[in-house]
Design a protein around this motif. Structure first.
Motif, PDB file in Angstrom:
ATOM      1  N   GLN A 104     -10.441  -6.188  -7.585  1.00  0.00           N
ATOM      2  CA  GLN A 104      -8.992  -6.340  -7.477  1.00  0.00           C
ATOM      3  C   GLN A 104      -8.262  -5.110  -8.007  1.00  0.00           C
ATOM      4  OE1 GLN A 104      -6.740  -8.596  -6.286  1.00  0.00           O
ATOM      5  NE2 GLN A 104      -8.505  -9.440  -5.202  1.00  0.00           N
ATOM      6  N   ARG A 105      -8.745  -4.610  -9.156  1.00  0.00           N
ATOM      7  CA  ARG A 105      -8.114  -3.423  -9.753  1.00  0.00           C
ATOM      8  C   ARG A 105      -8.182  -2.243  -8.795  1.00  0.00           C
ATOM      9  NH1 ARG A 105     -10.487  -5.199 -14.770  1.00  0.00           N
ATOM     10  NH2 ARG A 105      -8.746  -6.044 -16.009  1.00  0.00           N
ATOM     11  N   ILE A 106      -9.359  -2.047  -8.195  1.00  0.00           N
ATOM     12  CA  ILE A 106      -9.531  -0.919  -7.262  1.00  0.00           C
ATOM     13  C   ILE A 106      -8.634  -1.098  -6.043  1.00  0.00           C
ATOM     14  CG2 ILE A 106     -11.182   0.263  -5.741  1.00  0.00           C
ATOM     15  CD1 ILE A 106     -13.323  -0.350  -7.887  1.00  0.00           C
ATOM     16  N   LEU A 107      -8.591  -2.332  -5.547  1.00  0.00           N
ATOM     17  CA  LEU A 107      -7.723  -2.617  -4.402  1.00  0.00           C
ATOM     18  C   LEU A 107      -6.290  -2.178  -4.673  1.00  0.00           C
ATOM     19  CD1 LEU A 107      -6.706  -4.212  -1.824  1.00  0.00           C
ATOM     20  CD2 LEU A 107      -6.414  -6.135  -3.378  1.00  0.00           C
ATOM     21  N   TRP A 108      -5.774  -2.544  -5.855  1.00  0.00           N
ATOM     22  CA  TRP A 108      -4.381  -2.214  -6.178  1.00  0.00           C
ATOM     23  C   TRP A 108      -4.172  -0.714  -6.338  1.00  0.00           C
ATOM     24  CZ3 TRP A 108       0.202  -4.738  -6.269  1.00  0.00           C
ATOM     25  CH2 TRP A 108       0.150  -6.102  -5.968  1.00  0.00           C
ATOM     26  N   LYS A 109      -5.137  -0.073  -6.943  1.00  0.00           N
ATOM     27  CA  LYS A 109      -5.042   1.385  -7.110  1.00  0.00           C
ATOM     28  C   LYS A 109      -5.004   2.080  -5.751  1.00  0.00           C
ATOM     29  CE  LYS A 109      -7.169   5.161  -9.636  1.00  0.00           C
ATOM     30  NZ  LYS A 109      -5.871   5.665 -10.090  1.00  0.00           N
ATOM     31  N   ARG A 110      -5.892   1.674  -4.875  1.00  0.00           N
ATOM     32  CA  ARG A 110      -5.947   2.248  -3.525  1.00  0.00           C
ATOM     33  C   ARG A 110      -4.663   1.972  -2.754  1.00  0.00           C
ATOM     34  NH1 ARG A 110      -8.970   4.668  -5.218  1.00  0.00           N
ATOM     35  NH2 ARG A 110     -11.225   4.886  -5.052  1.00  0.00           N
ATOM     36  N   MET A 111      -4.218   0.725  -2.856  1.00  0.00           N
ATOM     37  CA  MET A 111      -3.059   0.300  -2.082  1.00  0.00           C
ATOM     38  C   MET A 111      -1.832   1.122  -2.473  1.00  0.00           C
ATOM     39  SD  MET A 111      -2.236  -3.675  -1.440  1.00  0.00           S
ATOM     40  CE  MET A 111      -1.300  -3.963  -2.944  1.00  0.00           C
ATOM     41  N   ILE A 112      -1.651   1.323  -3.762  1.00  0.00           N
ATOM     42  CA  ILE A 112      -0.504   2.099  -4.237  1.00  0.00           C
ATOM     43  C   ILE A 112      -0.701   3.574  -3.891  1.00  0.00           C
ATOM     44  CG2 ILE A 112       0.716   2.867  -6.313  1.00  0.00           C
ATOM     45  CD1 ILE A 112      -0.054  -0.054  -7.364  1.00  0.00           C
ATOM     46  N   GLY A 113      -1.942   4.025  -4.032  1.00  0.00           N
ATOM     47  CA  GLY A 113      -2.230   5.422  -3.719  1.00  0.00           C
ATOM     48  C   GLY A 113      -1.946   5.763  -2.274  1.00  0.00           C
ATOM     49  N   LYS A 114      -2.349   4.880  -1.384  1.00  0.00           N
ATOM     50  CA  LYS A 114      -2.231   5.192   0.037  1.00  0.00           C
ATOM     51  C   LYS A 114      -0.868   4.874   0.634  1.00  0.00           C
ATOM     52  CE  LYS A 114      -5.992   3.174   1.672  1.00  0.00           C
ATOM     53  NZ  LYS A 114      -7.005   2.826   2.693  1.00  0.00           N
ATOM     54  N   SER A 115      -0.019   4.230  -0.154  1.00  0.00           N
ATOM     55  CA  SER A 115       1.226   3.736   0.455  1.00  0.00           C
ATOM     56  C   SER A 115       2.359   4.757   0.446  1.00  0.00           C
ATOM     57  CB  SER A 115       1.692   2.477  -0.274  1.00  0.00           C
ATOM     58  OG  SER A 115       2.138   2.831  -1.567  1.00  0.00           O
ATOM     59  N   PHE A 116       2.153   5.916  -0.187  1.00  0.00           N
ATOM     60  CA  PHE A 116       3.242   6.891  -0.310  1.00  0.00           C
ATOM     61  C   PHE A 116       4.504   6.188  -0.775  1.00  0.00           C
ATOM     62  CE2 PHE A 116       0.529   8.967   2.821  1.00  0.00           C
ATOM     63  CZ  PHE A 116       0.422  10.232   2.287  1.00  0.00           C
ATOM     64  N   MET A 117       4.353   5.352  -1.790  1.00  0.00           N
ATOM     65  CA  MET A 117       5.453   4.528  -2.252  1.00  0.00           C
ATOM     66  C   MET A 117       6.587   5.386  -2.817  1.00  0.00           C
ATOM     67  SD  MET A 117       4.766   1.304  -4.732  1.00  0.00           S
ATOM     68  CE  MET A 117       3.954   0.240  -3.556  1.00  0.00           C
ATOM     69  N   THR A 118       7.814   4.947  -2.596  1.00  0.00           N
ATOM     70  CA  THR A 118       8.940   5.633  -3.220  1.00  0.00           C
ATOM     71  C   THR A 118       9.230   4.955  -4.566  1.00  0.00           C
ATOM     72  OG1 THR A 118      10.555   4.154  -2.230  1.00  0.00           O
ATOM     73  CG2 THR A 118       9.981   6.126  -0.969  1.00  0.00           C
ATOM     74  N   ARG A 119      10.048   5.625  -5.391  1.00  0.00           N
ATOM     75  CA  ARG A 119      10.387   5.035  -6.701  1.00  0.00           C
ATOM     76  C   ARG A 119      11.133   3.721  -6.510  1.00  0.00           C
ATOM     77  NH1 ARG A 119      12.740   8.860 -11.154  1.00  0.00           N
ATOM     78  NH2 ARG A 119      11.789   7.253 -12.447  1.00  0.00           N
ATOM     79  N   ARG A 120      12.007   3.721  -5.506  1.00  0.00           N
ATOM     80  CA  ARG A 120      12.768   2.511  -5.222  1.00  0.00           C
ATOM     81  C   ARG A 120      11.836   1.331  -4.929  1.00  0.00           C
ATOM     82  NH1 ARG A 120      14.685  -1.480  -4.975  1.00  0.00           N
ATOM     83  NH2 ARG A 120      16.256  -2.413  -3.614  1.00  0.00           N
ATOM     84  N   GLU A 121      10.800   1.609  -4.138  1.00  0.00           N
ATOM     85  CA  GLU A 121       9.835   0.560  -3.797  1.00  0.00           C
ATOM     86  C   GLU A 121       9.006   0.177  -5.020  1.00  0.00           C
ATOM     87  OE1 GLU A 121       9.011   1.568   0.925  1.00  0.00           O
ATOM     88  OE2 GLU A 121       8.093   2.832  -0.604  1.00  0.00           O
TER      89      GLU A 121
END
Lengths: 230, 230
Positions: free
Chosen positions: B201-218
């Protein structure tokens, strides 16, 4: 595989211009959602130039056609306010990077809105994410086919197809060192008065080669020149 | 300052479309060398849309006008053979990088050739260097205004103007760590059977955030969500 999807395009000329841009970057699949103009009209065909085949194979469909895609990517020049989460975009370069990681088996739809009003909020919400081309604050709204051309250019370039022939192969460190060695030998055989003046020349050549983005072809030609001088 | 120079453009619509692309990327100075079409015609004005001012201020001139520039950059889709040195090109990204280093005081001309035949060999030789947009081998010849749009887009982006508003500011390491800490706390308070499943689960979340090019707002919105779960 990526499809270019135009939502209710209004101008036949634009549809033709989009087809041309697609063929310029090796894209083939054009989907027209409830088009308001005839993509097989003379105007559209003229603007497509040598991409008439893309127009002939284009599919007309309604919005439910999007259900067959694995990823739906929207485009907008209208950025949301702080509280308009659906319109927070990524850049074209980020999109290209993302897609180069995606398997080729995914079916991806790249959605472009109407010429005047773009995609509706409902359509934007349907997208997995949004991409926006950075542009002038004074006049951000680009022509439809220009937006398509820029995004497909970025995607095409990121696929590693951006090698413009072997003649454009960049200079390698080996050639750089060979050239600088030749310059050194020439400088040694010349009268320069002080050591510093010679050193200035060395730096000049290093900078000049460094900043010139020289190709190998050019490097070999330069070596020919230096050999003659020697 | 950079001027866009069209050499003997043949179609009024293209001149208008070029003007629009220029205004989209904050360029103003359009030079028409012996134009074969009327840049103030209705067709040209229509295609310029909100960039009619660029057309009105455009200068008609002959080729000797180029003498006033410090750097002349040519464009081509026709690549030379190994022995055709004048047509060895750099890429649009290299051009943009080069120009971002150049002082703003330099007068630079970016030359685009005729729709059908491009720039002549004589014109190409006059250029300090040549840029070419990587494109399909089967159909490399792009529409004139598309080529202009892509090059100006690259130059504009490299000038550091490619920040699409503060809402698109990218997530920083601080927010990433905050989010992952929150996920950790939530995982710790859940029943998962094995340690491995938690780690997955931890890895999933790390990957998901890493790959999402998330903005600060998001990122802030996601933190709000996680806080509620907790």
């Amino acid at each position: 595989m990526m499809s270019v999807v135009l939502v209710e395009p209004e101008k036949a000329g634009n549809i033709g211009a989009v087809a041309r841009a697609m063929k310029n970057f090796d894209f083939k699949d054009l989907i027209l959602i409830n088009p308001k103009a005839d993509h097989l009209s003379k105007e559209s065909m003229d603007r497509a130039s040598h991409a008439k085949d893309v127009l002939k194979k284009a599919k007309k469909a309604d919005i439910s056609y999007l259900e067959g895609f694995d990823h739906i990517i929207g485009t907008t020049s209208k950025l949301g306010s702080d509280y308009n989460m659906p319109r927070v975009p990524i850049t074209p370069k980020q999109l290209a990077e993302k897609l180069s990681e995606t398997g080729k088996k995914s079916r991806i739809a790249l959605l472009f809105g109407r010429e005047c009003t773009g995609l509706t909020n409902e359509e934007i919400k349907r997208c997995d994410f949004i991409v926006s081309i950075p542009s002038s604050k004074r006049y951000p709204a680009m022509n439809l086919s220009h937006s398509v051309a820029i995004l497909l250019y970025e995607i095409y370039s990121a696929q590693g197809k951006n090698k413009i022939g072997d003649i454009a192969a960049p200079i390698t460190d080996i050639e750089k060192k060979q050239i600088l060695k030749m310059v050194d030998d020439i400088l040694d055989s010349m009268e320069f008065g002080t050591k510093e003046k010679k050193e200035t020349q060395r730096i000049l050549w290093k900078r000049m080669i460094g900043k010139s983005f020289m190709t190998r072809r050019e490097a070999f030609a330069l070596m020919g020149f230096l050999k003659k001088i020697k």
